[in-house]
Design a protein around this motif. Structure first.
Motif, PDB file in Angstrom:
ATOM      1  N   ILE A  94      25.472 -62.353  23.418  1.00 56.90           N
ATOM      2  CA  ILE A  94      25.666 -61.774  22.187  1.00 56.90           C
ATOM      3  C   ILE A  94      24.441 -61.604  21.254  1.00 56.90           C
ATOM      4  O   ILE A  94      24.466 -60.790  20.422  1.00 56.90           O
ATOM      5  N   GLN A  95      23.388 -62.358  21.591  1.00 54.73           N
ATOM      6  CA  GLN A  95      22.148 -61.845  21.028  1.00 54.73           C
ATOM      7  C   GLN A  95      21.705 -60.405  21.586  1.00 54.73           C
ATOM      8  O   GLN A  95      20.925 -59.857  20.886  1.00 54.73           O
ATOM      9  N   LEU A  96      21.965 -59.905  22.627  1.00 49.29           N
ATOM     10  CA  LEU A  96      21.544 -58.635  23.251  1.00 49.29           C
ATOM     11  C   LEU A  96      22.855 -57.709  22.662  1.00 49.29           C
ATOM     12  O   LEU A  96      22.629 -56.347  23.333  1.00 49.29           O
ATOM     13  N   ASP A  97      23.970 -58.039  22.113  1.00 47.14           N
ATOM     14  CA  ASP A  97      24.972 -57.121  22.021  1.00 47.14           C
ATOM     15  C   ASP A  97      24.549 -56.153  20.800  1.00 47.14           C
ATOM     16  O   ASP A  97      24.263 -56.658  19.702  1.00 47.14           O
ATOM     17  N   PRO A  98      24.263 -54.893  20.746  1.00 45.38           N
ATOM     18  CA  PRO A  98      24.120 -53.980  19.916  1.00 45.38           C
ATOM     19  C   PRO A  98      24.912 -53.944  18.671  1.00 45.38           C
ATOM     20  O   PRO A  98      24.397 -54.067  17.296  1.00 45.38           O
ATOM     21  N   ALA A  99      26.142 -54.198  18.957  1.00 48.97           N
ATOM     22  CA  ALA A  99      27.316 -54.315  17.837  1.00 48.97           C
ATOM     23  C   ALA A  99      26.893 -55.546  16.804  1.00 48.97           C
ATOM     24  O   ALA A  99      26.738 -55.530  15.424  1.00 48.97           O
ATOM     25  N   VAL A 100      26.449 -56.689  17.566  1.00 43.55           N
ATOM     26  CA  VAL A 100      26.265 -57.937  16.717  1.00 43.55           C
ATOM     27  C   VAL A 100      24.621 -57.748  16.093  1.00 43.55           C
ATOM     28  O   VAL A 100      24.744 -58.084  14.796  1.00 43.55           O
ATOM     29  N   ILE A 101      23.823 -57.173  16.660  1.00 40.12           N
ATOM     30  CA  ILE A 101      22.470 -56.897  16.095  1.00 40.12           C
ATOM     31  C   ILE A 101      22.898 -56.070  14.757  1.00 40.12           C
ATOM     32  O   ILE A 101      22.125 -56.199  13.664  1.00 40.12           O
ATOM     33  N   GLU A 102      23.569 -54.987  14.895  1.00 42.01           N
ATOM     34  CA  GLU A 102      23.810 -54.146  13.746  1.00 42.01           C
ATOM     35  C   GLU A 102      24.390 -54.851  12.500  1.00 42.01           C
ATOM     36  O   GLU A 102      24.057 -54.658  11.564  1.00 42.01           O
ATOM     37  N   ALA A 103      25.503 -55.665  12.918  1.00 43.58           N
ATOM     38  CA  ALA A 103      26.110 -56.399  11.907  1.00 43.58           C
ATOM     39  C   ALA A 103      25.105 -57.419  11.184  1.00 43.58           C
ATOM     40  O   ALA A 103      25.254 -57.492  10.029  1.00 43.58           O
ATOM     41  N   TYR A 104      24.250 -58.059  11.761  1.00 44.74           N
ATOM     42  CA  TYR A 104      23.363 -58.956  11.051  1.00 44.74           C
ATOM     43  C   TYR A 104      22.013 -58.100  10.360  1.00 44.74           C
ATOM     44  O   TYR A 104      21.765 -58.394   9.385  1.00 44.74           O
ATOM     45  N   LEU A 105      21.557 -57.164  11.213  1.00 46.61           N
ATOM     46  CA  LEU A 105      20.533 -56.458  10.682  1.00 46.61           C
ATOM     47  C   LEU A 105      20.733 -55.019  10.037  1.00 46.61           C
ATOM     48  O   LEU A 105      19.662 -54.523   9.650  1.00 46.61           O
ATOM     49  N   GLY A 106      21.839 -54.444  10.411  1.00 46.19           N
ATOM     50  CA  GLY A 106      21.900 -53.153  10.005  1.00 46.19           C
ATOM     51  C   GLY A 106      21.766 -52.307  11.283  1.00 46.19           C
ATOM     52  O   GLY A 106      21.281 -52.973  12.344  1.00 46.19           O
ATOM     53  N   ALA A 107      21.938 -51.197  11.056  1.00 45.48           N
ATOM     54  CA  ALA A 107      21.750 -50.258  12.290  1.00 45.48           C
ATOM     55  C   ALA A 107      20.496 -50.302  12.759  1.00 45.48           C
ATOM     56  O   ALA A 107      19.493 -50.094  12.081  1.00 45.48           O
ATOM     57  N   ALA A 108      20.048 -50.443  14.113  1.00 40.06           N
ATOM     58  CA  ALA A 108      18.897 -50.741  14.610  1.00 40.06           C
ATOM     59  C   ALA A 108      18.218 -49.301  14.727  1.00 40.06           C
ATOM     60  O   ALA A 108      18.850 -48.259  14.982  1.00 40.06           O
ATOM     61  N   PRO A 109      16.898 -49.062  14.462  1.00 36.35           N
ATOM     62  CA  PRO A 109      16.350 -48.045  14.707  1.00 36.35           C
ATOM     63  C   PRO A 109      16.270 -47.335  16.265  1.00 36.35           C
ATOM     64  O   PRO A 109      16.568 -48.272  17.201  1.00 36.35           O
ATOM     65  N   LYS A 110      16.109 -46.313  16.382  1.00 37.72           N
ATOM     66  CA  LYS A 110      16.418 -45.842  17.947  1.00 37.72           C
ATOM     67  C   LYS A 110      15.096 -46.385  18.643  1.00 37.72           C
ATOM     68  O   LYS A 110      14.138 -46.720  18.366  1.00 37.72           O
ATOM     69  N   GLY A 111      15.511 -46.696  19.953  1.00 32.10           N
ATOM     70  CA  GLY A 111      14.696 -47.342  21.034  1.00 32.10           C
ATOM     71  C   GLY A 111      14.421 -48.789  20.845  1.00 32.10           C
ATOM     72  O   GLY A 111      13.865 -49.513  21.680  1.00 32.10           O
ATOM     73  N   TRP A 112      15.052 -49.298  19.556  1.00 29.39           N
ATOM     74  CA  TRP A 112      14.836 -50.734  19.553  1.00 29.39           C
ATOM     75  C   TRP A 112      15.761 -51.385  20.708  1.00 29.39           C
ATOM     76  O   TRP A 112      16.743 -50.986  21.175  1.00 29.39           O
ATOM     77  N   ASN A 113      15.115 -52.326  21.051  1.00 26.12           N
ATOM     78  CA  ASN A 113      15.785 -53.266  22.232  1.00 26.12           C
ATOM     79  C   ASN A 113      16.026 -52.626  23.666  1.00 26.12           C
ATOM     80  O   ASN A 113      16.775 -52.971  24.340  1.00 26.12           O
ATOM     81  N   GLY A 114      15.012 -51.506  23.570  1.00 24.97           N
ATOM     82  CA  GLY A 114      14.981 -50.533  24.739  1.00 24.97           C
ATOM     83  C   GLY A 114      16.244 -49.775  25.067  1.00 24.97           C
ATOM     84  O   GLY A 114      16.519 -49.214  26.075  1.00 24.97           O
ATOM     85  N   LYS A 115      17.006 -49.815  24.089  1.00 23.80           N
ATOM     86  CA  LYS A 115      18.351 -48.954  24.055  1.00 23.80           C
ATOM     87  C   LYS A 115      18.343 -48.085  22.987  1.00 23.80           C
ATOM     88  O   LYS A 115      18.001 -48.163  22.004  1.00 23.80           O
ATOM     89  N   GLU A 116      19.069 -46.999  23.351  1.00 20.66           N
ATOM     90  CA  GLU A 116      19.529 -45.964  22.474  1.00 20.66           C
ATOM     91  C   GLU A 116      20.521 -46.358  21.564  1.00 20.66           C
ATOM     92  O   GLU A 116      21.560 -46.671  22.080  1.00 20.66           O
ATOM     93  N   VAL A 117      20.560 -46.336  20.069  1.00 19.12           N
ATOM     94  CA  VAL A 117      21.541 -46.768  19.377  1.00 19.12           C
ATOM     95  C   VAL A 117      21.849 -45.542  18.361  1.00 19.12           C
ATOM     96  O   VAL A 117      20.889 -45.206  17.835  1.00 19.12           O
ATOM     97  N   SER A 118      23.078 -45.228  18.444  1.00 20.38           N
ATOM     98  CA  SER A 118      23.347 -44.060  17.356  1.00 20.38           C
ATOM     99  C   SER A 118      23.152 -44.485  15.994  1.00 20.38           C
ATOM    100  O   SER A 118      23.468 -45.648  15.671  1.00 20.38           O
TER     101      SER A 118
END
Lengths: 341, 279
Positions: free
Chosen positions: B223-247
């Motif tokens: 769950i710590q690596l789940d982009p959806a969780v990160i987004e819910a806690y921190l807001g939408a992640a910037p591009k390239g964060w966590n090595g993944k593309e997040v829209s």
């Protein structure tokens, strides 16, 4: 262990022994009457304390059980020609049944709402009883017994009933049932989360209390030989029953006993010389207790004991005081947790 | 051993919890996390018997226990602790725990219940304070008392509501050790907590809630690596964060007031308030 048991059981047994022997020394009928009335009040006081003191459910409606008990006993003895002692048991049972009928709806309410509901129920019952045929209505009900009046018999009846009530109270306070009631008193939701069924426990305590109060009502009715709805169902009865444990010490085993003695003496002695003044005394006592000593007379005694002990410690020298001074800290904060909490 | 099926709770028109399902297996510490207003406490309270669910089921070992009052749950082997401690204040520590022992799953007479109460106190480390009044204990010890009282009812499943709230770091660590110890001796634990550090440290499996819905479920690492969780806690992640593309675009949000939703730092981030992009 046995020493602790002795301290718990010896005083009431000794007291009972003295009271059993008392009539043999030929005390005055007036004194017997005073003791009789005290025992009746004491029984109701101990009963109310089970629900109001242990479980913390303040009821202003115990006159219902007192009255139901009084009328059940009166009708069964006078009309039914039942053995008076069986009639007393039946009176208690009737009151207990009434308590369940009242408890089922009212125990859905909490705190002051429950208290107010019991006032409503109690007044309703009084009005209904005043207008019923078989209660004799407002003109009352006369009880005639085939046997001649014997004051000693009434004395012993009331004494045994009060002793039984005390035994029940002591038993409950030392067992699972009492623990559950006190838990409900402290925090009803937390008690439920710990496995206590608050509704059922309150109903049970209510029923036991109603039984004892009903018997007390029956004992009084037999002695008085005449009862009327505005007397036994009256609101003053409810208030007086409630006042005794509050004055003596709410939620304790001995508190309602002490309160019963105080009210019994006030009722029988002071009223005789100064009619109506007892209401003034009740009011004053209540104000003083609520303001200064919520633990009642028993609480005041304990406070006095602490004072005496502290003064004695001080006289014994500072060393004992120092040696003890660490303990409260430990109790307060616990030895395990660090400072700064 | 505990299965939750499509649990839903409406407060008026607001869905506090909507269609949440999960399963807690025996011997796990199962955690809930989520931002404020995510429905953790509502979900917890439905399982603990405080709220009746609008729809859905709670099953304990296959038995339907939906909407049971809390005292029946205790007899079914499900006990809880409270977020804000609720000791029986005027009772001694031992008597507090004795209530649990007397009225719990085993119930029983005076002596054996008192023994079980002592065992529970020993387990949480309060056995040296048995005779002190509950209300003079420190917060840390009152929290331990909550655990001891629940343990004395002999639960198979222990529900812990923010048991580390208001504790210092050291006390939190001690409490987490206690939870592990309880799990290791065979009691399953369901655990709700704000403190992400605490919950990821102790849980075997975590359910993440957001806006009353299940957002994610998995091991703490997952769950710590789940982009959806990160987004819910921190807001939408910037591009390239966590090595993944997040829209960049925010996904459809339920119509809740954003002001109600406080934000939380990520699991490994320092404990500082972080603003979300929504605000």
């Amino acid at each position: 262990m046995t020493g602790a048991r002795l301290r718990i059981f010896l005083p009431p047994i000794a007291l009972l022994g003295v009271l059993l022997l008392l009539p043999a020394f030929g005390i005055q009928p007036n004194a017997v009457r005073l003791l009789f009335v005290t025992f009746v009040w004491m029984t109701a006081s101990i009963a109310w304390n089970l629900l109001g003191g242990f479980a913390g459910q303040v009821s202003f409606g115990f006159a219902v059980f007192y009255g139901v008990g009084a009328y059940a006993a009166a009708i069964l003895i006078d009309g039914g020609r039942l053995n008076p002692y069986l009639a007393l048991v039946a009176a208690g049972m009737t009151a207990a049944i009434a308590s369940v009928l009242i408890g089922l709806p009212t125990f859905r309410l909490r705190g002051p709402y429950f208290a107010i509901a019991t006032i409503g129920v109690s007044e309703t019952v009084r009005v209904v009883a005043t207008n019923l045929e078989f209660t004799g209505g407002a003109s009352g009900y006369r009880i005639t017994e085939p046997r001649p009046f014997n004051q000693a018999e009434h004395y012993y009846t009331a004494l045994i009933v009060a002793a039984l009530a005390f035994a029940v109270s002591l038993f409950i306070s030392r067992h699972k049932f009492g623990l559950g009631l006190i838990a409900i008193n402290q925090d009803e939701d937390a008690a439920a989360d710990t496995g206590v069924n608050p509704f059922v426990y309150k109903l049970k305590a209510h029923a036991v209390a109603a039984f004892l109060t009903g018997v007390a009502g029956g004992v009084f009715a037999r002695y008085a030989a005449f009862i009327h709805p505005n007397g036994v169902f009256g609101f003053p009865i409810s208030v007086q029953i409630l006042l005794m444990p509050v004055i003596g010490g709410l939620g304790t085993v001995w508190g309602p006993v002490i309160g019963g003695v105080v009210i019994g003496v006030i009722e029988e002695e002071i009223v005789a010389y100064f009619p109506q003044v007892h209401l003034l005394i009740y009011g004053l006592l209540l104000i003083v207790i609520v303001l200064f000593e919520p633990g009642g007379i028993l609480g005041a005694i304990r406070r006095l004991q602490r004072w005496v002990r502290r003064i004695r410690d001080r006289q014994a020298g500072k060393r004992t005081a120092d040696a003890r001074s660490k303990k409260p800290d430990e109790v307060l904060w616990g030895a395990g947790s660090g400072p700064g909490r | 051993m505990l299965e939750v099926r499509n649990l839903t709770k409406f407060f008026g028109g607001l869905a506090a919890v909507r269609d949440v399902s999960f399963e807690v297996r025996r011997g796990q510490i199962f955690g809930f996390i989520g931002p404020n207003g995510a429905g953790k406490t509502t979900l917890f309270n439905m399982i603990a018997g405080t709220y009746k669910p609008t729809s859905g089921q709670v099953l304990s070992c296959g038995r339907n226990i939906t909407g049971y009052p809390s005292f029946r749950l205790v007899h079914e082997g499900i006990a809880r602790t409270h977020q804000v401690v609720r000791p029986f204040r005027a009772m001694t520590v031992l008597d507090n725990v004795r209530v649990g022992a007397h009225f719990g799953r085993q119930g029983g007479d005076h002596k054996s219940a008192a023994d079980r109460a002592m065992d529970a106190l020993r387990e949480v480390g309060l056995h040296h304070l048995t005779d002190s009044s509950a209300h003079v204990l420190s917060v840390g010890n009152q929290k331990k008392l909550e655990v001891a009282r629940a343990l004395a009812t002999d639960p198979e499943l222990l529900l812990c509501d923010e048991i580390c709230g208001g504790l210092t770091r050291a006390e939190t660590d001690a409490m987490l050790d206690l939870l592990r110890q309880i799990r290791d001796r065979g009691t399953t634990i369901m655990y709700v907590e704000h403190d992400v550090r605490a919950i990821t440290a102790v849980c075997d499996r975590i359910l993440v809630l957001n806006y009353g819905k299940k957002l994610s479920e998995g091991t703490p690492n997952e769950i710590q690596l789940d982009p959806a969780v990160i987004e819910a806690y921190l807001g939408a992640a910037p591009k390239g964060w966590n090595g993944k593309e997040v829209s960049e675009g925010t996904p459809e949000k339920v119509q809740n007031d954003p002001a109600d939703i406080e934000t939380y730092p990520g699991a490994s981030a320092p404990r500082a308030k972080t603003g979300t992009d929504d605000e």
